[in-house]
Scaffold this motif. Structure first.
Motif, PDB file in Angstrom:
ATOM      1  N   THR A   1       1.992 -16.779   8.891  1.00  0.00           N
ATOM      2  CA  THR A   1       3.132 -17.158   9.731  1.00  0.00           C
ATOM      3  C   THR A   1       2.779 -17.003  11.204  1.00  0.00           C
ATOM      4  O   THR A   1       1.783 -16.350  11.559  1.00  0.00           O
ATOM      5  CB  THR A   1       4.350 -16.279   9.431  1.00  0.00           C
ATOM      6  OG1 THR A   1       4.037 -14.915   9.784  1.00  0.00           O
ATOM      7  CG2 THR A   1       4.741 -16.356   7.964  1.00  0.00           C
TER       8      THR A   1
ATOM      9  N   ARG B   1       7.895 -19.188  10.457  1.00  0.00           N
ATOM     10  CA  ARG B   1       7.427 -20.287   9.616  1.00  0.00           C
ATOM     11  C   ARG B   1       5.913 -20.221   9.401  1.00  0.00           C
ATOM     12  O   ARG B   1       5.176 -19.731  10.266  1.00  0.00           O
ATOM     13  CB  ARG B   1       7.821 -21.631  10.232  1.00  0.00           C
ATOM     14  CG  ARG B   1       9.313 -21.828  10.314  1.00  0.00           C
ATOM     15  CD  ARG B   1       9.686 -23.163  10.943  1.00  0.00           C
ATOM     16  NE  ARG B   1       9.334 -24.297  10.091  1.00  0.00           N
ATOM     17  CZ  ARG B   1       9.607 -25.561  10.392  1.00  0.00           C
ATOM     18  NH1 ARG B   1      10.231 -25.862  11.523  1.00  0.00           N
ATOM     19  NH2 ARG B   1       9.262 -26.535   9.563  1.00  0.00           N
ATOM     20  N   GLN B   2       5.471 -20.712   8.251  1.00  0.00           N
ATOM     21  CA  GLN B   2       4.049 -20.714   7.929  1.00  0.00           C
ATOM     22  C   GLN B   2       3.337 -21.834   8.678  1.00  0.00           C
ATOM     23  O   GLN B   2       3.853 -22.948   8.788  1.00  0.00           O
ATOM     24  CB  GLN B   2       3.836 -20.876   6.428  1.00  0.00           C
ATOM     25  CG  GLN B   2       4.353 -19.708   5.605  1.00  0.00           C
ATOM     26  CD  GLN B   2       4.077 -19.887   4.115  1.00  0.00           C
ATOM     27  OE1 GLN B   2       3.399 -20.827   3.695  1.00  0.00           O
ATOM     28  NE2 GLN B   2       4.601 -18.979   3.309  1.00  0.00           N
TER      29      GLN B   2
END
Length: 327
Positions: free
Chosen positions: A23, A48-49
């Motif tokens: 992330t 978020r990745q």
């Protein structure tokens, strides 16, 4: 344990290998100034990745993108505070704007200075709590169930924001729907809103560099045929010092306001009998206007311009044609 597969990304112009599933929080954990990231040019939440092949850039709080994210996060906190006071509020839209933010509310009392103080006090408590902004993707059907008591949000979901002000893009776009939960440290969801984001990792990063500034009336989707709403404005900055500097600039601009100076210097006035914004020049102001006009005429003549004059009063149909008359 076997290691995670690695992926390649571009960070700060250099290629780098990271574990799949990394992330932004992990990627920038050594840099506390980073509050979000750009992925292929689009601002993303740190939680978020990072996808394979992405070009990743850090977003710091004091940058233009960082300030926009800060201000939009402050908007959510303000709306949460308003809903604490008015549980049956109808939530409109809440974008960031130049130097600040606003949010539109239906079904609330008229906004008074006392109400602004109460909202700001509640915002400070929410900020201090350090609630996390948690993003989740939803389907249109899920959104209609979750936001069944919010008519404006339901309309945005079903129309994908079409027909709304451009600022409605902060709520919903063409690429799917997301909700942001404001989550307390014990895991309790304190509040939620339909939103595209991104947001700061936590409310605590909003700090003490924000203030509510004013309120006004607004129309849903900017159309006077729709519901009348209460719009509350605020400003937010990366630090308390930046907020103070902004407030000082606004105070100085108010002192230099032409409407204030014009009255003080007996140059002109705006009599209510004539209409708002329609100026009457007094003798001193008339002389000043004459001098300015003569200077402008001289400069235009020197530059080779020709002069034409058109009527100040015309048939109403002309203003229908131009689109001005309805406004």
């Amino acid at each position: 344990m076997p290691s995670q597969p690695s992926i390649d990304i571009t960070l700060d112009g250099a290629q780098r290998s990271i574990e799949e599933g990394t992330t932004g929080t992990a990627l920038f954990e050594a840099d506390r100034d980073v509050v979000a990231m750009k992925v292929d040019g689009e601002p993303w939440d740190l939680a978020r990745q990072v996808p394979a092949g992405a070009v990743v850039e850090p977003i710091t709080l004091a940058s233009e993108d960082g300030l926009n994210i800060l201000r939009h996060s402050a908007t959510h906190v303000m709306a949460q505070a308003v809903q604490e006071i008015f549980p049956d509020v109808n939530l409109g839209i809440g974008p960031f704007i130049t130097d600040g933010f606003y949010y539109d509310f239906g079904n609330i009392d008229a906004v008074t200075p006392e109400l602004l103080k109460d909202i700001e006090k509640r915002m400070k408590r929410i900020v201090k709590e350090g609630q996390s902004f948690v993003r989740r993707d939803i389907s249109e059907e899920e959104g209609q169930v979750e936001l069944a008591d919010q008519p404006y949000k339901l309309e945005l979901i079903t129309t994908k924001g079409k027909g709304a002000e451009a600022s409605a893009s902060v709520e919903v776009g063409e690429s799917g729907l997301t909700i942001y939960d404001n989550v307390r440290r014990n895991g309790e969801v304190a509040w939620k809103d339909l939103c595209r984001g991104p947001h700061l990792p936590t409310t605590k990063l909003i700090g003490n560099g924000f203030a509510l500034t004013k309120s006004s009336s607004a129309y849903w989707k900017g159309d006077q045929a729709n519901d009348s709403l209460q719009r509350i404005y605020g400003t937010a900055w990366a630090s308390k010092e930046d907020l103070k500097a902004y407030q000082d600039r606004m105070a100085e601009a108010a002192r230099r306001d032409h409407r204030k100076l014009g009255a003080e210097l007996d140059l002109f006035s705006f009599p209510e009998e004539i209409g708002p914004g329609l100026v009457v020049f007094h003798p001193k102001g008339g002389i000043l206007r004459h001098e300015i006009e003569q200077y402008v005429i001289k400069r235009h003549e020197e530059a080779g311009f020709d002069f034409v004059h058109t009527p100040e009063i015309t048939k109403g149909n002309l203003f229908h044609t131009s689109g001005h008359l309805p406004y």
